[in-house]
Design an enzyme around this catalytic site. Structure first.
Site, PDB file in Angstrom:
ATOM      1  N   GLU A 108       3.557  90.534 -21.347  1.00 34.36           N
ATOM      2  CA  GLU A 108       2.823  90.410 -22.611  1.00 34.36           C
ATOM      3  C   GLU A 108       3.516  91.228 -23.691  1.00 34.36           C
ATOM      4  OE1 GLU A 108      -1.692  91.476 -24.227  1.00 34.36           O
ATOM      5  OE2 GLU A 108      -0.877  92.445 -22.437  1.00 34.36           O
ATOM      6  N   LYS A 142      -3.282  83.845 -26.313  1.00 34.32           N
ATOM      7  CA  LYS A 142      -4.286  84.554 -25.514  1.00 34.32           C
ATOM      8  C   LYS A 142      -5.691  84.219 -26.006  1.00 34.32           C
ATOM      9  CE  LYS A 142      -5.388  89.313 -24.074  1.00 34.32           C
ATOM     10  NZ  LYS A 142      -4.948  90.720 -24.194  1.00 34.32           N
ATOM     11  N   CYS A 156      -2.955  89.006 -19.924  1.00 33.32           N
ATOM     12  CA  CYS A 156      -3.714  90.242 -19.751  1.00 33.32           C
ATOM     13  C   CYS A 156      -5.189  89.994 -19.435  1.00 33.32           C
ATOM     14  CB  CYS A 156      -3.544  91.128 -20.975  1.00 33.32           C
ATOM     15  SG  CYS A 156      -4.047  92.848 -20.697  1.00 33.32           S
TER      16      CYS A 156
END
Length: 516
Positions: free
Chosen positions: A284, A344, A395
């Site tokens: 990430e 994300k 994440c």
């Protein structure tokens, strides 16, 4: 004394997660709460018991959040940093604890103590399971979600985690509550028998025959799913490389960090390309640049390496959505063009976006290392790659099974996850890895995980960790995974168990009312 027992049992449940990983406690640690909630006559006392148990569980399991301290690298004074860390820990602990408190209260309302002898234990067990699963479902739709009871079994009890292939992680949660509830009901029956025959209280083994049998039944079902052969096909093989850059957050967003990242990821990419990998995955925001701007990437040594080696790269960076930033993973093909992009979806509260920003923004905005707030990606994203569709999680996405279930149902053949857990103790990345293990099992997919400082890893569809990196180390690794197009029952139907439990719970409640 009662509150102390409740608190300790909650702590025992918290010890099931990393770093202790005492997963077996999960099958008994809820039973004391079950018994005590039923025995209490006042609804407030039931609520308080649930709150105390929840504080014990979530407080221990989520203690890693204090690892954000110290934040002096963000310019936050040491004492203020400590205060912020404690505030975050208390807040998320109470957020989870209130869920348990609401469960205890509603459980008491739906199964009044005065009528407890008039209803079957089966009905009480079903109502308790239904309430917990419904509340977990509602909780998972929000922004603060991590410590589902299903997490208590990952990643050491892989057999029971295979129940999630039926109806997702809620299936594992339901199994845990069932066994704990049956233990609690056995204890209550023993106490009732003591009163009826007027003899000294003792727990007969017969009272635990049902919970033990149920425990074994769940594991037998899980074991049958665990033993299904993977049957890898050479035609679906995909050789992937992982780079764990190990860029401390203290320098990640300054010139020193950028230079170190460029050098480390470029060197790692070239090394893996020379090993004839098909693609390379980075963590990430591995290269924290705006990758949608061609001028930003054309002069990067990493980008020039892609043009030279012609190996596909999945690069963590930033994208743009209107005038806002997105935390994104890009597929850069062998010509250097952006082939696909995933933004994300689940942003981290207090870190990537500020809940109630008008009120709290000025107070805790310093928690984020970004100059601008991020915006979430759309929920219907499809991540195409030169090798077929992939399932992506960045994440915090890893905690939300529905993100992975939807992408798998849409044709995703393997999982890619990227994370940056550099600002936490090793406990957090260990729990994060446990989340990815669950996602691999639920979807029956190989998972490739790249993180900034650890733990990066490879997980097979049965949840077995094929490789796990060290912590706070620079590493590269390559291996072969296999694309799969199987469809578990969970992938096909989603969480069908919770609605079924609700219908059963309503039916049971109607029967109870008819007998009162």
């Amino acid at each position: 004394m009662i509150l102390f027992i409740t608190f300790i049992s909650g702590i025992f449940m918290g010890m099931t997660t990393a770093p202790v990983n005492a997963w077996f406690l999960g099958w008994v640690a809820l039973a004391p709460l079950w018994v005590l909630v039923i025995q209490q006559e006042k609804y407030f006392d039931k609520f308080l018991l649930g709150l105390v148990w929840g504080i014990g569980y979530h407080g221990v399991a989520l203690f890693w959040i204090t690892g954000i301290h110290p934040m002096t690298w963000l310019g936050v004074p040491w004492l203020a940093s400590l205060a912020i860390a404690i505030f975050c820990w208390i807040f998320i602990t109470l957020w989870g604890a209130i869920l348990v408190a609401i469960w205890a209260y509603l459980f008491g309302v739906l199964t009044p103590t005065s009528f407890s002898e008039k209803i079957f234990s089966f009905a009480r067990v079903l109502l308790g399971i239904t309430l917990w699963c419904c509340l977990e479902k509602i909780w998972s739709l929000g922004s603060l979600w991590w410590t589902s009871l299903s997490l208590t079994q990952s990643n050491y009890n892989l057999v029971i985690l295979h129940l999630s292939q039926l109806s997702g992680p809620i299936t594992v949660t339901a199994a845990i509550i069932t066994v704990n509830a049956l233990i609690g009901e056995g204890f209550i029956k023993a106490k009732l028998q003591e009163k009826k025959v007027d003899f000294r209280f003792s727990l007969s083994p017969s009272f635990f025959l049902l919970p033990i049998t149920t425990f074994l039944f769940f594991h037998i079902v899980g074991f049958s799913l665990y033993n299904i052969p993977l049957n890898p096909d050479s035609e679906t093989a995909l050789k992937v490389g992982i780079i764990q850059g190990n860029i401390p957050n203290e320098i990640k967003f300054n010139s020193t960090g950028w230079y170190r990242a460029l050098e480390g990821y470029t060197t790692g990419y070239k090394k893996l390309a020379d090993q004839s990998v098909d693609a390379v995955l980075t963590p990430e925001t591995a290269l924290p640049f705006l990758w949608t701007n061609q001028n930003n990437r054309r002069f990067l040594s990493f980008y020039q390496a892609i043009l030279d080696k012609e190996v596909v790269a999945w690069v963590g960076g930033y994208g743009k959505q209107d005038n806002n930033l997105t935390n994104s993973l890009f597929t850069i093909d062998n010509t250097g063009e952006i082939f696909s992009r995933y933004d994300k979806i689940k942003l981290v509260p207090l870190g990537e976006f500020i809940p109630f920003n008008e009120i709290l923004g000025k107070l805790i905005d310093r928690l984020s290392p970004l100059d601008a707030h991020l915006v979430p990606g759309k929920t219907d994203q499809i991540f195409e790659t030169p090798f077929g569709k992939a399932i992506v999680g960045i994440c915090y996405d890893s905690a939300f099974s529905q993100v992975f279930q939807r992408q798998t149902a849409a044709g995703g053949e393997f999982i890619l996850t990227a994370a940056n857990n550099a600002h936490y103790s090793p406990t957090m990345p260990a729990q994060h890895h446990a989340q990815d293990v669950m996602r691999a099992i639920e979807t029956d997919r190989w998972a490739v995980r790249a993180t900034n400082t650890g733990y990066s890893g490879i997980v097979d569809p049965h949840g077995r960790t094929i490789w796990l990196s060290g912590i706070n180390t620079y590493e590269t690794y390559s291996t072969t995974i296999y694309r799969r197009n199987t469809q578990t029952l969970y992938v096909k139907l989603g969480d069908w168990l919770t609605p079924l439990l609700v219908m059963g719970g309503i039916l049971i409640k109607i029967i109870i009312w008819s007998k009162i």
